[in-house]
Design an enzyme around this catalytic site. Structure first.
Site, PDB file in Angstrom:
ATOM      1  N   TYR A 101       0.826  -1.215   0.000  1.00  0.00           N
ATOM      2  CA  TYR A 101       0.000   0.000   0.000  1.00  0.00           C
ATOM      3  C   TYR A 101       0.857   1.261   0.000  1.00  0.00           C
ATOM      4  CZ  TYR A 101      -3.991  -3.036   0.918  1.00  0.00           C
ATOM      5  OH  TYR A 101      -4.950  -4.009   0.823  1.00  0.00           O
TER       6      TYR A 101
ATOM      7  N   ASP B  92      14.987  13.984 -12.819  1.00  0.00           N
ATOM      8  CA  ASP B  92      15.223  14.565 -11.501  1.00  0.00           C
ATOM      9  C   ASP B  92      16.184  13.725 -10.673  1.00  0.00           C
ATOM     10  OD1 ASP B  92      13.438  12.730  -9.517  1.00  0.00           O
ATOM     11  OD2 ASP B  92      12.402  12.981 -11.417  1.00  0.00           O
TER      12      ASP B  92
ATOM     13  N   GLU C 192       7.324  16.322 -17.499  1.00  0.00           N
ATOM     14  CA  GLU C 192       7.820  16.671 -16.176  1.00  0.00           C
ATOM     15  C   GLU C 192       9.194  17.326 -16.189  1.00  0.00           C
ATOM     16  OE1 GLU C 192       6.155  13.821 -12.947  1.00  0.00           O
ATOM     17  OE2 GLU C 192       7.355  12.607 -14.323  1.00  0.00           O
TER      18      GLU C 192
ATOM     19  N   GLU D 118       5.072  17.461 -13.085  1.00  0.00           N
ATOM     20  CA  GLU D 118       5.791  18.040 -11.971  1.00  0.00           C
ATOM     21  C   GLU D 118       6.664  19.168 -12.500  1.00  0.00           C
ATOM     22  OE1 GLU D 118       8.008  15.136  -9.822  1.00  0.00           O
ATOM     23  OE2 GLU D 118       6.277  14.402  -8.725  1.00  0.00           O
TER      24      GLU D 118
ATOM     25  N   TYR E 207      12.329  20.376 -10.120  1.00  0.00           N
ATOM     26  CA  TYR E 207      12.660  20.426  -8.695  1.00  0.00           C
ATOM     27  C   TYR E 207      13.738  21.469  -8.380  1.00  0.00           C
ATOM     28  CZ  TYR E 207      10.606  15.696  -8.183  1.00  0.00           C
ATOM     29  OH  TYR E 207       9.781  14.598  -8.159  1.00  0.00           O
TER      30      TYR E 207
END
Length: 627
Positions: free
Chosen positions: A213, A469, A502, A524, A527
């Site tokens: 999970y 990234d 991204e 995204e 960064y």
């Protein structure tokens, strides 16, 4: 330092926990990776000895497919393609699958290696468990999915203990054109980007999250059927197209469906599900199959409009079959010159697993050319050439390719149509499907643009354009792996469904064409802006919109868009807005959101000046309709 993990979701499936993060497993381990690993079972394609400078490649006249010198209908695909037959026995097949997986599973050693492999199953039934690692394609060789049945699981999970139950780096792997009878009743496909699940008939349930999970960040399903429940649980964004689901459960930020029987209702943002009854235009992927005489063919599905459900739901997929005699098989030893010669002679291309360095641009000039890759074949442009250019012609099909930027800047990795393209291709568009772009990671790559689409009516059906990234040591950084834009669309009436872009350093998507449509966008921001002054758009606002519709565009519509920030180099960096569109009635955006991952950095608005600042820990800011 990597950002700490936050608690994973509990088994009740209700906790929409914080975020995915990819770089954690590679910090401190990237220096152990060895650039230039050899292929799993054979050498990568060699580079030509005489590189050409950018722009020097002559465009050869287009040839008809009938001109292609006859190729074999039972070709040698090379040592990186494994063809299985039920007569081999399940034990022997399982042994080979396990050996291969052990080489391809590790996030640290395999993620940026040059290993590439494809596992092809001839029609029949197999009692095997197939765990799918990096750069691995698993596909059936039947004409329809149920011609190949796996009595077992075709699995992607958070395989490594070092991943701490996290599946957010499960990139570059695929499953296609087979049926699965999962051992436990539930098949697991816990993936991140560039991991399509196509033409699959799951006789049971499908779990899109890790067994732990933990976090997952995919993902894409198309032309498939799941007789039971498809459950996303911790998947943070997902797109499902033209499929049939028994039911659907779960959703974190951005779950999108088009043409899916059994999809949930349109309830964004609570739960965050966006549903379109049909897909406006689609053409499913070309795929390899084998006939009863042992000869190979490539099937090319027909164009569909306003469609729903799998293309094979009523029997066989509509379309045309081409013999392998019309395909040049690209494999180890091929160069840009040999590939261009095959294209000039009128051949289609079947590209086998490997890494192919290009000393000149690949030129696709013939209408209806098909370039079909398996096992993530990778084109690397050397000395600043553009990797591939497609003429403004009808019906080119590109499927299953990875473009990896070279260390000298290319202007673009893939361009479809020259600047100023104007032909109408509505009845026979170019399709770009499961085509992926990478800037950095394996090497310190550079490219100004990844994909430029100038041709009208092009269908972009699942891409991931990624400025890395994380990666091998020395391959990632603000001035190291440089790239302005992931996708630029100048053509009219272009459709993008399953659009993942991204970390680019300027506008990640720029859409200048009229009549464009996007169904599902995941993004995204970069960064690594070192400071605000280094990341300011020409208009003088902080940062760059992830998705910018040009000021002169009067008709555009998009559904299900998400953009996230995580400015870990300098959390004081701000992006003024994630989506920038002209204020005109014909430009419409539905179900858009922004998220600050872990509260690291801020996005002030969602669309233009609309939407509150996104600054808190992974709580989305939503805009249901704009204007």
């Amino acid at each position: 330092m990597p950002r700490p993990f936050l608690p994973v979701r509990t088994a009740d499936h209700r906790r929409h926990g914080p975020t995915r993060r990819r770089g954690y497993a590679l910090l401190g381990a990237a220096t152990l990776l060895i650039a230039g690993l050899t292929s799993l079972t054979g050498a990568a394609g060699a580079a030509s000895a005489q590189p050409a400078v950018h722009g020097s490649t002559a465009v050869r006249p287009a040839a008809d497919a009938a001109d292609c010198p006859a190729q074999s209908d039972t070709p040698d695909f090379g040592s990186n393609v494994h063809v299985f037959d039920p007569s081999m026995g399940d034990t022997a097949i399982q042994s080979q699958l396990d050996t291969q997986f052990n080489q391809m599973k590790d996030t640290n050693s395999a993620q940026f290696s040059e290993n590439r492999v494809a596992d092809l199953f001839k029609p029949g039934t197999y009692g095997v468990e197939d765990n799918v690692g990096f750069y691995t394609s698993v596909a059936g060789l039947g004409q329809n999915p149920d011609d190949v049945t796996i009595n077992g699981d075709v699995t992607v999970d958070a395989f490594n203990a070092s991943d701490a139950g996290n599946a957010t780096q499960n990139f570059w792997r695929s499953a296609e054109n087979l049926a699965i009878n999962p051992s436990s009743g539930t098949d697991r496909w816990a993936v991140a980007q560039a991991a399509p699940f196509r033409r699959i008939d799951v006789h049971g349930n499908l779990a899109l999250y890790p067994a732990s999970y933990g976090y997952a960040s995919g993902g894409f399903i198309a032309d498939s059927k799941v007789s039971g429940e498809a459950s996303s649980v911790s998947q943070q964004q997902w797109y499902t197209r033209n499929s049939n689901l028994g039911s659907w459960a779960g959703g974190v930020w951005n779950m999108v469906f088009s043409g899916v029987t059994g999809a949930p209702g349109n309830t964004f943002p609570n739960p965050p599900e966006t549903t379109l009854a049909t897909t406006p235009v689609s053409r499913d992927v070309p795929y390899l199959y084998i006939d009863s005489a042992g000869k190979y063919h490539v099937f090319e599905p027909s164009l569909q409009t306003n469609s729903s459900g799998p293309s094979w739901a009523g029997g066989s997929t509509a379309g045309t079959s081409l013999p392998m005699s019309q395909f040049y098989v690209v494999k180890a030893g091929d160069t840009a010159e040999t590939i261009n010669n095959a294209l000039a002679e009128g051949c289609n291309l079947f590209v086998t697993p490997g890494v192919y360095h290009l000393s000149e641009t690949l030129n696709v000039t013939r209408p209806d050319t098909t370039i079909l890759g398996i096992g993530y074949p990778t084109f690397v442009p050397d000395n600043g050439v553009n990797a591939m250019q497609v003429a403004d012609v009808d019906g080119v099909r590109l499927k299953g390719l990875l473009f990896d930027a070279g260390t000298t800047n290319s202007q673009a990795l893939l361009t479809v149509g020259p600047s100023g393209s104007s032909a109408d291709h509505a009845s026979d568009p170019t399709t770009i499907q499961d085509v992926f772009f990478r800037i950095g990671g394996e090497k310190a790559g550079k490219a100004t643009d990844s994909l430029v689409v100038n041709s009208n009516n092009t269908i972009i059906d699942h891409i991931w354009a990624w400025r890395a990234d994380h990666g091998n040591s020395g391959t990632v950084g603000w001035t190291t792996n440089t790239a302005d834009n992931g996708l630029t669309v100048n053509g009219n009436d272009v459709l993008a469904d399953g659009l993942f872009v991204e970390h680019y350093q300027k506008y990640e998507v720029v859409w200048n064409g009229q009549g464009g449509k996007t169904i599902f966008f995941q993004n995204e921001n970069p960064y690594d802006p070192p400071d605000q002054a280094s990341w300011m758009s020409a208009s003088g606002v902080n940062g760059y919109a992830a998705y910018k519709v040009g000021a002169n565009v009067t008709s555009h519509e998009a559904w299900g868009l998400g953009s996230y920030c995580y400015f870990n180099v300098n959390p004081a960096v701000n992006n003024y807005h994630a989506f920038e569109v002209p204020d005109t009635p014909g430009v419409k955006v539905h179900d858009a959101l922004t998220v600050s991952l872990g509260g690291v950095g801020t996005i002030s608005h969602v669309i233009n000046d609309t939407g509150a600042v996104t600054a808190s820990n992974t709580t989305p800011t939503n805009v249901v309709d704009y204007p």
